[in-house]
Enzyme design. Structure first.
Site, PDB file in Angstrom:
ATOM      1  N   LYS A 242       0.821  -1.213   0.000  1.00 37.45           N
ATOM      2  CA  LYS A 242       0.000   0.000   0.000  1.00 37.45           C
ATOM      3  C   LYS A 242       0.853   1.261   0.000  1.00 37.45           C
ATOM      4  O   LYS A 242       0.565   2.226  -0.720  1.00 37.45           O
ATOM      5  CB  LYS A 242      -0.931   0.003   1.221  1.00 37.45           C
ATOM      6  CG  LYS A 242      -2.052  -1.006   1.163  1.00 37.45           C
ATOM      7  CD  LYS A 242      -2.909  -0.916   2.421  1.00 37.45           C
ATOM      8  CE  LYS A 242      -3.968  -1.997   2.442  1.00 37.45           C
ATOM      9  NZ  LYS A 242      -4.820  -1.933   3.646  1.00 37.45           N
TER      10      LYS A 242
ATOM     11  N   LYS B  87       2.372  -4.091  10.925  1.00 42.84           N
ATOM     12  CA  LYS B  87       1.013  -4.382  11.369  1.00 42.84           C
ATOM     13  C   LYS B  87       1.054  -4.972  12.767  1.00 42.84           C
ATOM     14  O   LYS B  87       2.070  -5.568  13.187  1.00 42.84           O
ATOM     15  CB  LYS B  87       0.338  -5.376  10.418  1.00 42.84           C
ATOM     16  CG  LYS B  87      -1.185  -5.277  10.397  1.00 42.84           C
ATOM     17  CD  LYS B  87      -1.656  -4.049   9.652  1.00 42.84           C
ATOM     18  CE  LYS B  87      -3.174  -4.032   9.532  1.00 42.84           C
ATOM     19  NZ  LYS B  87      -3.651  -2.911   8.704  1.00 42.84           N
TER      20      LYS B  87
END
Length: 397
Positions: A61, A79
């Site tokens: 992303k 994450k």
């Protein structure tokens, strides 16, 4: 359902809560300028393999939206995840102990925020209790105009659009734009289109809102309590008003004529646009024949297993991959922080529309010309941008 395995990461942390025994994870996939970006989720059953895959998705992303003309300098991918039901009364205390344990990584490298099962106001409160001004302090430390950047971000989150914070809408707005551009490419006009949305949190709820606003008839939504369906079209704004903090819609607020069904019945509802916008790994090989949609737009992270995606594509159902369809939550944060957009809905939505159309046009044209999937072509674009980032900044991992 078996989750896919992945390559090794730059850093992986597995934490065990000393009180409940619950597990928490941080994965740093890559670092750019010593920094990584990616949210923190709370989900019963969350695993290290899941968080690893999500971190790799964040690397994609960040690279995907890279534009040398922007002030925004992309970060690496990271994450976090905690194996706990967000509705568990112990969840906030577990979150607090987890963040306290990984605080050095949050301070120095991992810039995080809300994700599945965790709202931004909750993580902000816990961070403040731990002495953090925000959960993106590592980025603020690199900025010459950090006070102004903080003000921009606070102003953006305080902007309410239809009673909902702009920060809770931008990701779903981007998913809706991805769906609308893809529908246009397939010759499907919004006014005659139908949509089914699985998940009614910040991504799913906003995607449903902006699809409906564009003229798409949202005929079914699914939350953790089950399916809500009305082929005449649901009143999305009424559903949003009846939604709790975990995206569950109060059934006693539903009008007459609405059908209720099982929570996994959303796969079988005939529609033009199918938007899985909640959990990962919800469309597996055994589910493919149940899908009655013309296009799948991945609002959630990793909702479709690779074998299932291949089977859907073989049936003529294109899948807009997650790291493209839902990229705007992450990108918007940094566009605001770096000053590429004003902290308003008008400026934010204009940027999201323009960038999503540019990305999906480039990826879609490449797929049409080559006969390859949207995912393959989006990965190639990401790889080209990653090379440019590596040449400009250097990338670790």
């Amino acid at each position: 359902m078996t989750t896919p395995t992945s390559n090794e990461s730059l850093l992986e942390i597995t934490w065990t809560d000393p009180v409940t025994g619950r597990k928490g994870y941080v994965v740093i996939d890559t670092l750019v300028r010593g920094l990584a970006s990616g949210g923190l989720r709370l989900r019963e059953g969350c695993s290290l393999a899941e968080v690893r895959g999500l971190a790799q998705g964040m690397t994609r992303k960040e690279a995907l939206v890279y534009d040398p003309a922007d002030r925004y300098l992309p970060l690496g991918g990271g994450k976090g995840g905690i194996d706990i039901d967000p509705a568990d009364p112990r969840a906030t205390d577990v979150l607090r102990r987890f963040l306290a344990a990984v605080l050095p990584v949050v301070r120095e490298q991992w810039n995080t925020g809300e994700d599945f099962g965790l709202r931004q106001e909750t993580i902000d409160k816990v961070a403040a209790d731990l002495g953090l001004a925000s959960t993106v302090e590592a980025v603020f430390a690199t900025l010459d105009d950090a006070p102004a950047a903080r003000e921009r971000l606070a102003t953006a989150f305080a902007d309410l659009v239809g009673g909902i914070s702009l920060g809770d809408l931008v990701g779903g707005y981007g998913v809706a734009q991805a769906a609308l551009v893809m529908a246009e490419r397939q010759g499907i006009a919004p006014g005659g289109a139908t949509a089914v949305v699985q998940g009614f949190g910040s991504i799913g709820g906003a995607a449903a809102r902006y699809l409906a606003e564009a003229g798409v008839k949202v005929i079914a939504v699914a939350d953790r309590e089950g399916l809500i369906r009305d082929d005449r079209g649901l009143d999305v704004e009424a559903l949003l008003a009846a939604r709790d903090g975990l995206g569950v819609i109060a059934r006693d607020a539903l009008p007459e004529g609405v059908e209720l069904g099982d929570r996994d019945a959303w796969l079988e509802v005939p529609c033009d646009l199918l938007v899985p916008a909640a959990m990962s790994y919800v469309i597996g090989p055994d589910d493919v024949d149940r899908v009655q949609a013309r296009i799948v737009v991945e609002g959630a992270n990793m909702p479709t297993l690779p074998e299932a995606e291949a089977a859907l594509v073989a049936r003529g159902i294109p899948v807009v991959p997650d790291f493209l369809a839902n990229v705007m939550t992450n990108a918007w944060w940094w566009w605001v922080v770096f000053g590429d957009v004003a902290p308003t809905a008008e400026s934010s939505y204009a940027k999201i529309r323009a960038v999503m159309r540019r990305l999906l046009t480039e990826v879609g044209d490449a797929a049409d010309a080559s006969g390859r999937t949207l995912r393959t072509c989006a990965l190639e674009l990401t790889a080209r941008n990653s090379t440019a980032l590596r040449e400009r900044f250097g990338v670790t991992g």
